[in-house]
Design a protein around this motif. Structure first.
Motif, short mmCIF file in Angstrom:
data_model
loop_
_atom_site.label_atom_id
_atom_site.label_comp_id
_atom_site.label_asym_id
_atom_site.label_seq_id
_atom_site.Cartn_x
_atom_site.Cartn_y
_atom_site.Cartn_z
N LYS A 59 65.25 31.39 53.37
CA LYS A 59 66.70 31.54 53.87
C LYS A 59 67.03 33.00 54.25
CE LYS A 59 67.82 28.09 50.13
NZ LYS A 59 68.67 27.90 48.81
N GLU A 60 66.69 33.97 53.56
CA GLU A 60 66.55 35.68 53.96
C GLU A 60 66.25 35.55 55.30
OE1 GLU A 60 68.48 37.59 52.54
OE2 GLU A 60 68.48 36.94 50.30
N TYR A 66 64.88 40.44 55.31
CA TYR A 66 65.15 41.22 54.05
C TYR A 66 64.66 41.00 52.95
CZ TYR A 66 68.27 42.72 50.60
OH TYR A 66 68.72 43.25 49.22
N MET A 67 64.07 42.15 52.26
CA MET A 67 63.16 41.80 51.13
C MET A 67 64.22 41.94 49.81
SD MET A 67 60.48 40.89 52.52
CE MET A 67 59.55 41.29 53.85
N LEU A 73 53.03 25.46 49.14
CA LEU A 73 53.04 26.94 49.44
C LEU A 73 52.72 27.21 50.86
CD1 LEU A 73 53.56 29.67 48.45
CD2 LEU A 73 51.36 29.90 47.84
N ARG A 74 51.59 26.38 51.30
CA ARG A 74 51.04 26.30 52.58
C ARG A 74 52.10 25.85 53.61
NH1 ARG A 74 46.14 25.03 50.29
NH2 ARG A 74 46.44 22.90 50.38
N GLY A 75 52.88 24.67 53.08
CA GLY A 75 53.99 24.05 53.82
C GLY A 75 54.88 24.97 54.22
N VAL A 76 55.48 25.62 53.12
CA VAL A 76 56.75 26.46 53.24
C VAL A 76 56.39 27.54 54.17
CG1 VAL A 76 57.98 28.21 52.17
CG2 VAL A 76 57.57 25.99 51.09
N SER A 129 59.29 28.70 44.77
CA SER A 129 60.83 29.05 44.86
C SER A 129 61.15 30.38 45.41
CB SER A 129 61.27 28.91 43.35
OG SER A 129 60.78 30.11 42.56
N GLN A 130 60.10 31.24 45.50
CA GLN A 130 60.26 32.64 45.97
C GLN A 130 60.15 32.49 47.45
OE1 GLN A 130 57.45 34.90 43.87
NE2 GLN A 130 58.93 35.89 42.55
N MET A 131 59.24 31.56 47.94
CA MET A 131 59.10 31.37 49.54
C MET A 131 60.33 30.65 50.01
SD MET A 131 56.12 32.56 50.13
CE MET A 131 55.53 31.67 51.63
#
Length: 246
Positions: free
Chosen positions: A131-132, A37-38, A4-7, A124-126
């Motif tokens: 991409k967004e 964009y959320m 998570l911290r890496g992303v 996965s959400q991160m």
């Protein structure tokens, strides 16, 4: 959490283009969600996503601008901002400290809220958010930059002779669709004699002089308030070698 911290680090790198409206320190507040964009799955987690705090100078300017506008209703925003900048420079340190302390407190609360939101996202959400951001970042960056420069009173670029003619004659064209009116005005421009076009060429040259003078004053003002990042590269180079633009 390591992933998570890496992303999060990657996303922070992607979003470091957003210039905060900081005229006193020139700092940038970086957040991977600034230009994103959320998607729907993300809106619940960020429904109360905090806005970046105003810097001390921006907070002061926002407070003072309505007052200066009321006192000088016919003045341009660039003139008012210059006056506000002068007041800020002359403000005693004890009074500046009130705004600086407010900014530091808001910034600390902002960071804590960002950390809280981080913990609500899965890896996965991160990745999806990354991409967004990649898709939307440049468009949002340009929009925010334009709004920032408008707020700071950056002079409008000079118009060409053709553009001056268009703006002058477009409203006078016959009623009809804009494309038809534009075609008519364009034909009129082509049919102008050299002497008639010279009038607009002279107006364009005058507008270049106006732009040069206003930009010189505006950039001096930006340097004074610590926004060297907004200065044109050519001007920066001239400042280093001691020469001036002709």
């Amino acid at each position: 959490m390591a992933l998570l911290r890496g992303v999060w680090g990657v996303l922070s790198g992607l979003s470091k283009s957003g210039a905060d409206l900081c005229a006193s320190c020139g700092s940038r507040l970086r957040s991977p969600f600034s230009f994103a964009y959320m998607p729907r799955w993300f809106s619940s987690a960020l429904g109360s996503y905090p806005k970046k705090p105003m810097t001390s100078y921006v907070r002061f300017s926002k407070e003072q601008l309505p007052i200066f506008k009321a006192q000088n209703p016919d003045a341009k925003n660039s003139e008012l901002i210059k006056k506000i900048a002068q007041v800020w420079r002359e403000l005693p340190d004890s009074e500046k400290k009130i705004y600086e302390d407010a900014y530091r407190a808001d910034w600390q609360a902002y960071k804590e809220e960002i950390n809280r939101l981080q913990e609500q996202l899965t890896p996965s959400q991160m990745v999806s958010l990354e991409k967004e951001i990649t898709q939307k970042r440049l468009k949002k960056k340009a929009l925010i930059k334009k709004r920032e420069l408008t707020m700071l009173g950056k002079p409008k670029r000079p118009r060409s002779a053709y553009n001056i003619f268009i703006s002058e004659c477009f409203q006078e064209a016959k009623d009809g669709p804009s494309q038809v009116k534009l075609k008519t005005v364009n034909e009129n421009w082509k049919n102008l004699s050299s002497s008639q076009k010279q009038v607009y060429i002279q107006l364009a040259n005058d507008d270049k002089i106006r732009y040069y003078n206003e930009m010189k004053s505006w950039e001096e003002q930006m340097i004074e308030v610590g926004r060297n990042d907004l200065i044109r590269r050519k001007v920066k180079h001239q400042a280093k070698d001691g020469t001036e633009e002709c």
